[in-house]
Motif scaffolding. Sequence first.
Motif, PDB file in Angstrom:
ATOM      1  N   VAL A  40       0.829  -1.207   0.000  1.00  0.00           N
ATOM      2  CA  VAL A  40       0.000   0.000   0.000  1.00  0.00           C
ATOM      3  C   VAL A  40       0.866   1.260   0.000  1.00  0.00           C
ATOM      4  CG1 VAL A  40      -2.017  -1.048   1.081  1.00  0.00           C
ATOM      5  CG2 VAL A  40      -0.195  -0.118   2.526  1.00  0.00           C
ATOM      6  N   ASP A  41       2.101   1.147   0.500  1.00  0.00           N
ATOM      7  CA  ASP A  41       2.997   2.304   0.511  1.00  0.00           C
ATOM      8  C   ASP A  41       3.216   2.836  -0.912  1.00  0.00           C
ATOM      9  OD1 ASP A  41       3.242   1.941   3.240  1.00  0.00           O
ATOM     10  OD2 ASP A  41       5.040   0.716   3.077  1.00  0.00           O
ATOM     11  N   GLU A  42       3.464   1.942  -1.849  1.00  0.00           N
ATOM     12  CA  GLU A  42       3.679   2.346  -3.245  1.00  0.00           C
ATOM     13  C   GLU A  42       2.361   2.665  -3.958  1.00  0.00           C
ATOM     14  OE1 GLU A  42       7.142   0.855  -1.630  1.00  0.00           O
ATOM     15  OE2 GLU A  42       5.288  -0.317  -1.833  1.00  0.00           O
ATOM     16  N   ILE A  43       1.305   1.932  -3.616  1.00  0.00           N
ATOM     17  CA  ILE A  43       0.002   2.213  -4.233  1.00  0.00           C
ATOM     18  C   ILE A  43      -0.437   3.633  -3.899  1.00  0.00           C
ATOM     19  CG2 ILE A  43      -2.453   1.583  -4.258  1.00  0.00           C
ATOM     20  CD1 ILE A  43      -1.535  -1.335  -3.675  1.00  0.00           C
ATOM     21  N   THR A  50      -4.902   4.163   1.131  1.00  0.00           N
ATOM     22  CA  THR A  50      -3.891   4.642   0.183  1.00  0.00           C
ATOM     23  C   THR A  50      -4.089   6.122  -0.148  1.00  0.00           C
ATOM     24  OG1 THR A  50      -5.277   3.672  -1.573  1.00  0.00           O
ATOM     25  CG2 THR A  50      -3.356   2.416  -0.862  1.00  0.00           C
ATOM     26  N   PHE A  51      -5.310   6.622  -0.020  1.00  0.00           N
ATOM     27  CA  PHE A  51      -5.545   8.053  -0.190  1.00  0.00           C
ATOM     28  C   PHE A  51      -4.852   8.832   0.924  1.00  0.00           C
ATOM     29  CE2 PHE A  51      -7.765  12.041   0.278  1.00  0.00           C
ATOM     30  CZ  PHE A  51      -8.043  12.449  -1.011  1.00  0.00           C
ATOM     31  N   PHE A  52      -4.913   8.318   2.160  1.00  0.00           N
ATOM     32  CA  PHE A  52      -4.220   8.974   3.273  1.00  0.00           C
ATOM     33  C   PHE A  52      -2.710   9.014   3.021  1.00  0.00           C
ATOM     34  CE2 PHE A  52      -7.814   6.879   5.811  1.00  0.00           C
ATOM     35  CZ  PHE A  52      -8.657   7.966   5.636  1.00  0.00           C
ATOM     36  N   ILE A  53      -2.183   7.924   2.483  1.00  0.00           N
ATOM     37  CA  ILE A  53      -0.748   7.870   2.166  1.00  0.00           C
ATOM     38  C   ILE A  53      -0.404   8.926   1.131  1.00  0.00           C
ATOM     39  CG2 ILE A  53       1.049   6.444   1.109  1.00  0.00           C
ATOM     40  CD1 ILE A  53      -0.304   4.008   2.441  1.00  0.00           C
ATOM     41  N   MET A  54      -1.225   9.055   0.100  1.00  0.00           N
ATOM     42  CA  MET A  54      -0.989  10.070  -0.921  1.00  0.00           C
ATOM     43  C   MET A  54      -0.922  11.460  -0.297  1.00  0.00           C
ATOM     44  SD  MET A  54      -3.406  11.206  -4.158  1.00  0.00           S
ATOM     45  CE  MET A  54      -4.630  11.945  -3.066  1.00  0.00           C
ATOM     46  N   CYS A  55      -1.881  11.785   0.555  1.00  0.00           N
ATOM     47  CA  CYS A  55      -1.910  13.109   1.165  1.00  0.00           C
ATOM     48  C   CYS A  55      -0.677  13.358   2.018  1.00  0.00           C
ATOM     49  CB  CYS A  55      -3.168  13.272   2.018  1.00  0.00           C
ATOM     50  SG  CYS A  55      -4.695  13.404   1.064  1.00  0.00           S
ATOM     51  N   SER A  56      -0.208  12.312   2.714  1.00  0.00           N
ATOM     52  CA  SER A  56       0.965  12.445   3.573  1.00  0.00           C
ATOM     53  C   SER A  56       2.237  12.625   2.773  1.00  0.00           C
ATOM     54  CB  SER A  56       1.085  11.213   4.478  1.00  0.00           C
ATOM     55  OG  SER A  56       2.310  11.207   5.183  1.00  0.00           O
ATOM     56  N   GLU A  57       2.363  11.896   1.662  1.00  0.00           N
ATOM     57  CA  GLU A  57       3.632  11.805   0.948  1.00  0.00           C
ATOM     58  C   GLU A  57       3.729  12.679  -0.297  1.00  0.00           C
ATOM     59  OE1 GLU A  57       6.256   9.575   2.292  1.00  0.00           O
ATOM     60  OE2 GLU A  57       4.771  10.182   3.799  1.00  0.00           O
ATOM     61  N   ARG A  58       2.606  13.134  -0.817  1.00  0.00           N
ATOM     62  CA  ARG A  58       2.617  13.887  -2.073  1.00  0.00           C
ATOM     63  C   ARG A  58       1.979  15.256  -1.868  1.00  0.00           C
ATOM     64  NH1 ARG A  58       3.679  10.379  -6.463  1.00  0.00           N
ATOM     65  NH2 ARG A  58       3.995  12.340  -7.585  1.00  0.00           N
ATOM     66  N   PRO A  59       2.770  16.241  -1.455  1.00  0.00           N
ATOM     67  CA  PRO A  59       2.228  17.579  -1.209  1.00  0.00           C
ATOM     68  C   PRO A  59       1.466  18.115  -2.420  1.00  0.00           C
ATOM     69  CG  PRO A  59       4.498  17.430  -0.436  1.00  0.00           C
ATOM     70  CD  PRO A  59       4.223  16.161  -1.191  1.00  0.00           C
ATOM     71  N   GLY A  60       0.309  18.693  -2.136  1.00  0.00           N
ATOM     72  CA  GLY A  60      -0.508  19.280  -3.189  1.00  0.00           C
ATOM     73  C   GLY A  60      -1.602  18.372  -3.703  1.00  0.00           C
ATOM     74  N   TYR A  61      -1.491  17.060  -3.467  1.00  0.00           N
ATOM     75  CA  TYR A  61      -2.480  16.149  -4.042  1.00  0.00           C
ATOM     76  C   TYR A  61      -3.801  16.147  -3.282  1.00  0.00           C
ATOM     77  CZ  TYR A  61       0.010  14.259  -7.971  1.00  0.00           C
ATOM     78  OH  TYR A  61       0.616  14.125  -9.199  1.00  0.00           O
ATOM     79  N   CYS A  62      -3.766  16.393  -1.977  1.00  0.00           N
ATOM     80  CA  CYS A  62      -5.025  16.470  -1.239  1.00  0.00           C
ATOM     81  C   CYS A  62      -5.895  17.598  -1.792  1.00  0.00           C
ATOM     82  CB  CYS A  62      -4.755  16.687   0.256  1.00  0.00           C
ATOM     83  SG  CYS A  62      -5.238  15.274   1.259  1.00  0.00           S
ATOM     84  N   GLU A  63      -5.244  18.666  -2.238  1.00  0.00           N
ATOM     85  CA  GLU A  63      -5.972  19.805  -2.769  1.00  0.00           C
ATOM     86  C   GLU A  63      -6.627  19.496  -4.120  1.00  0.00           C
ATOM     87  OE1 GLU A  63      -2.949  20.002  -1.342  1.00  0.00           O
ATOM     88  OE2 GLU A  63      -3.789  20.877   0.485  1.00  0.00           O
ATOM     89  N   LYS A  64      -6.212  18.397  -4.741  1.00  0.00           N
ATOM     90  CA  LYS A  64      -6.835  18.000  -6.008  1.00  0.00           C
ATOM     91  C   LYS A  64      -8.141  17.239  -5.787  1.00  0.00           C
ATOM     92  CE  LYS A  64      -2.491  17.852  -8.599  1.00  0.00           C
ATOM     93  NZ  LYS A  64      -1.675  17.138  -9.601  1.00  0.00           N
ATOM     94  N   ALA A  65      -8.444  16.945  -4.527  1.00  0.00           N
ATOM     95  CA  ALA A  65      -9.704  16.276  -4.182  1.00  0.00           C
ATOM     96  C   ALA A  65     -10.616  17.274  -3.492  1.00  0.00           C
ATOM     97  CB  ALA A  65      -9.446  15.082  -3.274  1.00  0.00           C
ATOM     98  N   ASN A  66     -11.866  17.223  -3.873  1.00  0.00           N
ATOM     99  CA  ASN A  66     -12.886  18.082  -3.275  1.00  0.00           C
ATOM    100  C   ASN A  66     -13.314  17.530  -1.924  1.00  0.00           C
ATOM    101  OD1 ASN A  66     -14.507  20.396  -3.598  1.00  0.00           O
ATOM    102  ND2 ASN A  66     -16.270  19.137  -4.144  1.00  0.00           N
TER     103      ASN A  66
END
Length: 415
Positions: free
Chosen positions: A153-156, A188-204
């Motif tokens: 899930v870390d890579e997903i 995996t969405f939580f992982i994205m938000c933690s590791e990829r700055p700016g991606y949480c803002e791409k979700a409403n």
Amino acid sequence: MASKGLHTLNIFLIISIASILYGVQLPIRTETKKSLGYPKDSLLNFTELTNEYGYDSQEHTIVTEDGYILTMFRIVKGKNCIGRNREPPVILMHGLLQSSDSWLDAGPNAGLAYLIADACFDLWVGNCRGNYYSRRHVSLNPDTDNQFWQFSVDEIGYYDIPAMVDYVLDNTGAENVNYVGFSQGAGTFFIMCSERPGYCEKANMLIALAPAARQTNTRSVLYRFLMGTVYNIEGFLKKTGVGEMLPKGSFGQEFLAFFCHLNSLTGRMCNMGQSLLDAFHPGSVSGETTRVLYGHFPAGTSVHNMARYGQSMKRRDFAKFDYGKDHNLKLYGSEEPPKYNLSAVSVPVVTLYGRNDGLVDVKDVKWLMRKLPNVVEELEVEDHLWTHLDVTYSQFTSTMIFPKIHEHLQSNSNN
């Protein structure tokens, strides 16, 4: 009945272990399955299934930054949608060992993909690396290169979910997406938000259905045993070149598809097996759905991903994989694996969970919600027997969880 169900699970465990250790593949030809009376829906892929019920769908191919080739499906418009589709687009993401097909297996009156599309949302249904829709890479061969299977899930969360979000935005011209994730699909969405700055803002917004982060309090004895066993023998499996677990076409999957469709008795035994893996909810998953879903489940993943879940039950936090002090130092620069920064999940979050969930326990959901900074609503499903697998397979999703999903999707849409 319970002893018969237990006997079924014993058989399932034996053939599953054989599939893992020896890479046994036994794909049965579709023509043979038809002659044996398999349910038609169990033999169809996503586009065939949706077309069968009058829904127009498309297949899309996405390449991640690290070279994995993913398949995503789009239901352009629901059969019962009157008027224009609402914006922004919706991404619907499956759980562990599932695929996009899991959102269709309960049929057009209960499958969440059908229900969301019928509510006039532009629906995109994802498939993470390693399942049968996303078992490709630009340079690695999953059948011969064990490196293909070195993911969890870390890579997903780091690669797959961001790639899907970007692809949907690029292809629709939307500014953001609404994301609905089940279990692993939420974690995996939580992982994205933690590791990829700016991606949480791409979700409403995020609608998290039985979200899997830490699994400290998982109650299922069978699930703990399975995941714990894989975690304990992962090193041995790696040395023997085994990286894939429970793929479609394996002896285990083909056996279940054959056994569960034979007659009403074997169907009930398979339903009992699901209950022993998760929890009991008599009558929630119909006999027809049980016969259909094993044509698409299990959909395959990596041994390392299964080991990752085995490890998560031993921890009281949500962190990256713990490889041991020496390897951690080389990989992370610290002896302990870094914890995921859940405070970075800035997007509004709605969560739905079941009191009777045997895999993602209520205590772990509540722990997770306390860590998130922007929880809009935290709701226990009204049915006190609601389980984990009910989210995708129950015949009652249209009354138990869809109204709340629809409410929040609608309030976060532009029209």
